[in-house]
Design a protein around this motif. Structure first.
Motif, PDB file in Angstrom:
ATOM      1  N   THR A   1       8.470  12.463  -5.935  1.00 54.23           N
ATOM      2  CA  THR A   1       9.599  13.218  -6.474  1.00 54.23           C
ATOM      3  C   THR A   1       9.163  14.664  -6.687  1.00 54.23           C
ATOM      4  OG1 THR A   1       9.075  12.913  -8.840  1.00 54.23           O
ATOM      5  CG2 THR A   1      10.357  11.177  -7.733  1.00 54.23           C
ATOM      6  N   TRP A   2      10.111  15.569  -6.536  1.00 60.09           N
ATOM      7  CA  TRP A   2       9.927  16.940  -6.986  1.00 60.09           C
ATOM      8  C   TRP A   2      10.891  17.137  -8.147  1.00 60.09           C
ATOM      9  CZ3 TRP A   2       6.419  20.625  -5.978  1.00 60.09           C
ATOM     10  CH2 TRP A   2       6.654  21.892  -6.523  1.00 60.09           C
ATOM     11  N   SER A   3      10.326  17.478  -9.298  1.00 61.26           N
ATOM     12  CA  SER A   3       8.938  17.716  -9.591  1.00 61.26           C
ATOM     13  C   SER A   3       8.548  16.877 -10.800  1.00 61.26           C
ATOM     14  CB  SER A   3       8.714  19.200  -9.883  1.00 61.26           C
ATOM     15  OG  SER A   3       9.640  19.637 -10.890  1.00 61.26           O
ATOM     16  N   PHE A   4       7.257  16.786 -11.077  1.00 60.90           N
ATOM     17  CA  PHE A   4       6.838  15.978 -12.214  1.00 60.90           C
ATOM     18  C   PHE A   4       7.293  16.621 -13.520  1.00 60.90           C
ATOM     19  CE2 PHE A   4       3.628  14.519 -15.348  1.00 60.90           C
ATOM     20  CZ  PHE A   4       4.010  13.186 -15.361  1.00 60.90           C
ATOM     21  N   LEU A   5       6.985  17.898 -13.661  1.00 58.00           N
ATOM     22  CA  LEU A   5       7.439  18.685 -14.811  1.00 58.00           C
ATOM     23  C   LEU A   5       8.483  19.687 -14.340  1.00 58.00           C
ATOM     24  CD1 LEU A   5       3.944  19.738 -16.259  1.00 58.00           C
ATOM     25  CD2 LEU A   5       5.305  17.769 -16.990  1.00 58.00           C
ATOM     26  N   ASP A   6       9.258  20.219 -15.257  1.00 61.88           N
ATOM     27  CA  ASP A   6      10.044  21.405 -14.941  1.00 61.88           C
ATOM     28  C   ASP A   6       9.064  22.539 -14.674  1.00 61.88           C
ATOM     29  OD1 ASP A   6      12.462  20.166 -15.264  1.00 61.88           O
ATOM     30  OD2 ASP A   6      12.796  20.879 -17.298  1.00 61.88           O
ATOM     31  N   VAL A   7       9.169  23.166 -13.513  1.00 61.43           N
ATOM     32  CA  VAL A   7       8.216  24.192 -13.117  1.00 61.43           C
ATOM     33  C   VAL A   7       8.950  25.506 -12.830  1.00 61.43           C
ATOM     34  CG1 VAL A   7       6.637  22.476 -12.162  1.00 61.43           C
ATOM     35  CG2 VAL A   7       8.317  23.567 -10.658  1.00 61.43           C
ATOM     36  N   PHE A   8       8.182  26.536 -12.562  1.00 61.45           N
ATOM     37  CA  PHE A   8       8.725  27.838 -12.176  1.00 61.45           C
ATOM     38  C   PHE A   8       9.140  27.742 -10.715  1.00 61.45           C
ATOM     39  CE2 PHE A   8       8.317  32.146 -10.483  1.00 61.45           C
ATOM     40  CZ  PHE A   8       9.009  32.883 -11.434  1.00 61.45           C
TER      41      PHE A   8
ATOM     42  N   PHE B   1      13.961  20.605 -11.863  1.00 59.46           N
ATOM     43  CA  PHE B   1      13.854  19.440 -10.998  1.00 59.46           C
ATOM     44  C   PHE B   1      12.997  18.356 -11.648  1.00 59.46           C
ATOM     45  CE2 PHE B   1      15.082  22.648  -7.952  1.00 59.46           C
ATOM     46  CZ  PHE B   1      15.734  21.977  -6.926  1.00 59.46           C
ATOM     47  N   GLY B   2      12.475  18.603 -12.840  1.00 57.45           N
ATOM     48  CA  GLY B   2      11.431  17.762 -13.400  1.00 57.45           C
ATOM     49  C   GLY B   2      11.872  16.430 -13.954  1.00 57.45           C
ATOM     50  N   LEU B   3      10.917  15.494 -13.957  1.00 59.52           N
ATOM     51  CA  LEU B   3      11.084  14.247 -14.694  1.00 59.52           C
ATOM     52  C   LEU B   3      10.852  14.495 -16.182  1.00 59.52           C
ATOM     53  CD1 LEU B   3       9.040  11.831 -12.367  1.00 59.52           C
ATOM     54  CD2 LEU B   3      11.533  12.102 -12.443  1.00 59.52           C
ATOM     55  N   TYR B   4      10.075  15.537 -16.475  1.00 57.34           N
ATOM     56  CA  TYR B   4       9.813  15.936 -17.859  1.00 57.34           C
ATOM     57  C   TYR B   4      10.374  17.331 -18.107  1.00 57.34           C
ATOM     58  CZ  TYR B   4       6.595  12.066 -18.869  1.00 57.34           C
ATOM     59  OH  TYR B   4       6.052  10.832 -19.095  1.00 57.34           O
ATOM     60  N   PHE B   5      11.107  17.470 -19.188  1.00 59.62           N
ATOM     61  CA  PHE B   5      11.587  18.764 -19.635  1.00 59.62           C
ATOM     62  C   PHE B   5      10.450  19.501 -20.330  1.00 59.62           C
ATOM     63  CE2 PHE B   5      13.379  21.213 -23.261  1.00 59.62           C
ATOM     64  CZ  PHE B   5      14.087  22.168 -22.543  1.00 59.62           C
ATOM     65  N   VAL B   6      10.225  20.764 -19.961  1.00 59.35           N
ATOM     66  CA  VAL B   6       9.225  21.605 -20.608  1.00 59.35           C
ATOM     67  C   VAL B   6       9.969  22.648 -21.428  1.00 59.35           C
ATOM     68  CG1 VAL B   6       7.297  23.200 -20.273  1.00 59.35           C
ATOM     69  CG2 VAL B   6       7.580  21.238 -18.736  1.00 59.35           C
TER      70      VAL B   6
ATOM     71  N   ASP C   1       0.810  -1.221   0.000  1.00 60.70           N
ATOM     72  CA  ASP C   1       0.000   0.000   0.000  1.00 60.70           C
ATOM     73  C   ASP C   1       0.844   1.272   0.000  1.00 60.70           C
ATOM     74  OD1 ASP C   1       0.980  -0.322   2.546  1.00 60.70           O
ATOM     75  OD2 ASP C   1      -0.932   0.050   3.565  1.00 60.70           O
ATOM     76  N   PHE C   2       2.153   1.145  -0.162  1.00 61.27           N
ATOM     77  CA  PHE C   2       3.018   2.322  -0.204  1.00 61.27           C
ATOM     78  C   PHE C   2       2.750   3.090  -1.499  1.00 61.27           C
ATOM     79  CE2 PHE C   2       6.892   4.783  -0.681  1.00 61.27           C
ATOM     80  CZ  PHE C   2       7.181   5.157   0.623  1.00 61.27           C
ATOM     81  N   VAL C   3       2.655   4.418  -1.389  1.00 58.83           N
ATOM     82  CA  VAL C   3       2.279   5.261  -2.521  1.00 58.83           C
ATOM     83  C   VAL C   3       3.509   5.944  -3.120  1.00 58.83           C
ATOM     84  CG1 VAL C   3       0.973   7.313  -3.209  1.00 58.83           C
ATOM     85  CG2 VAL C   3      -0.017   5.686  -1.594  1.00 58.83           C
ATOM     86  N   PHE C   4       3.649   5.829  -4.432  1.00 61.30           N
ATOM     87  CA  PHE C   4       4.697   6.539  -5.148  1.00 61.30           C
ATOM     88  C   PHE C   4       4.056   7.551  -6.099  1.00 61.30           C
ATOM     89  CE2 PHE C   4       7.280   2.846  -3.977  1.00 61.30           C
ATOM     90  CZ  PHE C   4       8.468   3.468  -3.621  1.00 61.30           C
ATOM     91  N   GLY C   5       4.602   8.766  -6.088  1.00 57.97           N
ATOM     92  CA  GLY C   5       4.040   9.793  -6.953  1.00 57.97           C
ATOM     93  C   GLY C   5       5.058  10.835  -7.325  1.00 57.97           C
ATOM     94  N   SER C   6       4.564  11.969  -7.761  1.00 55.52           N
ATOM     95  CA  SER C   6       5.390  13.125  -8.075  1.00 55.52           C
ATOM     96  C   SER C   6       4.521  14.349  -7.878  1.00 55.52           C
ATOM     97  CB  SER C   6       5.905  13.032  -9.521  1.00 55.52           C
ATOM     98  OG  SER C   6       6.902  14.004  -9.763  1.00 55.52           O
ATOM     99  N   GLY C   7       5.135  15.533  -7.851  1.00 56.02           N
ATOM    100  CA  GLY C   7       4.337  16.701  -7.493  1.00 56.02           C
ATOM    101  C   GLY C   7       4.723  17.990  -8.177  1.00 56.02           C
TER     102      GLY C   7
END
Length: 511
Positions: free
Chosen positions: A443-450, A460-465, A36-42
């Motif tokens: 993880t921080w962060s899902f996308l590259d953010v401001f 910090f993103g898993l996805y480059f924007v 039941d351990f939760v893995f995500g991104s934010g």
């Protein structure tokens, strides 16, 4: 070579690169974690949504901060434009294999005037986002306040400096629980309450930029000696009020949980001397105990009360009772560890701020670090979790932020971030095996953010924007490939990830 840093520069450390220099251990998989351990991104609202001036949204203190004369990092008017691209982004979350997505609700989008009428367009957006997540099997984990207090409340009565914030914050939370609580079961009231206060009311480096000389920089009014303690006091009372509301009005039917988020940097004594060991303990008392002691025991740590004296407010018996136990989980954000050296000279200052009250200094060694970077220590997260286990009775914990900074335009082949994630998730697994009550990891962060400290300069993103194109295309980085493989129960060496990414990316990874 070593660099000696005052604790007042701690916030600045978040702006540095955290590149790993050692190869992280492999040999574990997601199946080694509890079922039941939760893995995500934010992400967070102002940092990812964009549409800052659309559909009735009003400015926040984050907007005002990015328009101050001393800020050179752009603004979040567009950010990653998730406001318009949320369906596309949720599909990327599905492709990655996330269990959960951590995001925040923009208070000035939902209730533009800070209190009173709800903005129909804002309500529609968050309902759409939550429905999209739930329909794709992704848990929404919602933070109510992530550095973006409505500017109207800051102007009206000083925001968290006034007790009125307790009433208005609770009313805003009530709207969120009522409108979204049938689908949202994990709520966090405030993100990094300790950093929000230290950066915003002592050093003046983050919204709302309040501080006073000689402690802060480019102050927009304020008093660094008293305001951090006042703001923390009101923030704790607001949090307790919100939790009380949820437990009385919603928890029995919605079955959700409410927590509070703290930043933890894991202070490590520079030497084995008694002085440095005590300095590290003191740093934890001031940084973590400042909030955890009231939440656990109903009052501040004795060392804080003795040091700050009349500058730190007191709780009434009723307030103490309301605070004690007012959480279902604790959320922590952790990126790196720092060494701590005793600094008793700060207590001799005629005028002291919250930071100098700690009487501790940060010592950070750059030996072996890549140019411009900081080494990371995956065992730091283990020590943070062990500290909460030993000192605060092992409460349920969600790691809501953990990640590595790189330059925004650095290679999409982010091998150092892969090694970082491997190391920290491995350390997390060790902590759980040692009895930690950790329940989830984001993880921080899902996308590259401001970003809060340098806008679009860091990543910090898993996805480059790609900000060079109006449609802001998203490209998966190497770290996304590794995390996705991990989330899907696979475990392959780093060179295998590189090979797989290169073969499937049509040249994207040569960026």
């Amino acid at each position: 070579m070593a660099i000696v840093l005052s604790l007042s520069l701690l916030v600045l450390l978040l702006n540095f690169d955290l590149r790993e220099i050692a190869v992280a251990a492999e040999g574990y998989s997601r199946h080694d974690f509890p079922a039941d351990f939760v893995f995500g991104s934010g992400t967070s609202a102002y940092q990812v949504e964009g549409a800052a001036n659309e559909d009735g949204r009003m400015p926040s203190i984050f907007d005002t901060f990015t328009r101050s004369e001393n800020w050179q990092g752009g603004n979040g008017d567009v950010a990653s434009d998730e406001y318009h691209k949320y369906k596309e982004d949720v599909q990327l979350m599905v492709d990655t294999g996330l269990d959960a997505y951590r995001f925040s609700i923009s208070w000035p989008r939902l209730i533009p005037n800070g209190s009173g009428s709800v903005n129909r367009k804002g309500l529609e957006y968050y309902n759409n986002l939550i429905n999209e997540l739930v329909n794709h099997g992704i848990q929404p984990h919602v933070t109510l306040l992530h550095s973006d207090l409505p500017q109207v409340l800051e102007d009206k009565y000083g925001g968290f400096l006034d007790r009125q914030i307790v009433e208005d914050f609770t009313a805003y939370a009530d709207v969120c629980f009522k409108e979204f609580g049938d689908r949202v079961s994990h709520w966090t009231t405030v993100n990094e309450g300790n950093i929000f206060i230290m950066g915003g009311y002592d050093l003046g480096q983050t919204p709302p930029q309040r501080c006073s000389a000689p402690f802060g920089f480019n102050c927009q009014g304020g008093n660094s000696t008293t305001e951090p303690y006042i703001v923390a006091h009101n923030m704790l009372l607001a949090h307790a009020s919100i939790v009380s509301l949820y437990k009385k009005k919603y928890q029995a039917t919605q079955h959700g949980l409410v927590g509070f988020n703290l930043y933890s940097f894991n202070p490590v004594p520079l030497t084995n001397s008694t002085e440095d060991v005590m300095a590290a303990r003191r740093a934890n008392d001031f940084f973590i105990g400042w909030f955890m002691d009231p939440l656990m025991y109903g009052d501040y740590p004795e060392i804080m009360k003795n040091t700050a004296g009349k500058r730190i407010p007191s709780f009434t018996k009723d307030e103490s009772k309301l605070l004690k136990g007012s959480f279902d989980f604790i959320a922590i954000n952790h990126y790196f560890s720092v060494h701590v050296k005793d600094n008793p000279s700060s207590l001799k200052m005629e005028l002291r701020d919250y930071v100098s009250d700690m009487a501790a200094a940060m010592i950070f060694s750059t030996d072996g670090a890549p140019p411009g970077g900081l080494p990371f220590m995956p065992w730091g997260l283990q020590e943070v979790l062990e500290y909460f286990k030993q000192v605060y009775g092992n409460p349920p914990i969600y790691i809501q932020e953990n990640g590595q900074r790189t330059d925004r335009n650095s290679s999409i082949n982010d091998t150092s971030r892969v090694e970082y994630l491997q190391g920290f998730i491995g350390g997390l697994l060790d902590a759980i095996r040692n009895g930690s009550n950790a329940r989830g990891y984001f993880t921080w962060s899902f996308l590259d953010v401001f970003e809060l400290l340098d806008g679009n300069a860091s990543s910090f993103g898993l996805y480059f924007v790609d900000l060079n194109y109006p449609n802001l295309p998203r490209y998966p980085k190497l770290s996304q490939h590794w995390y996705s493989k991990f989330l899907k129960g696979k475990s392959i060496p780093l060179d295998g990830i590189v090979e797989a990414a290169n073969s499937s990316s049509s040249g994207l990874y040569s960026r």
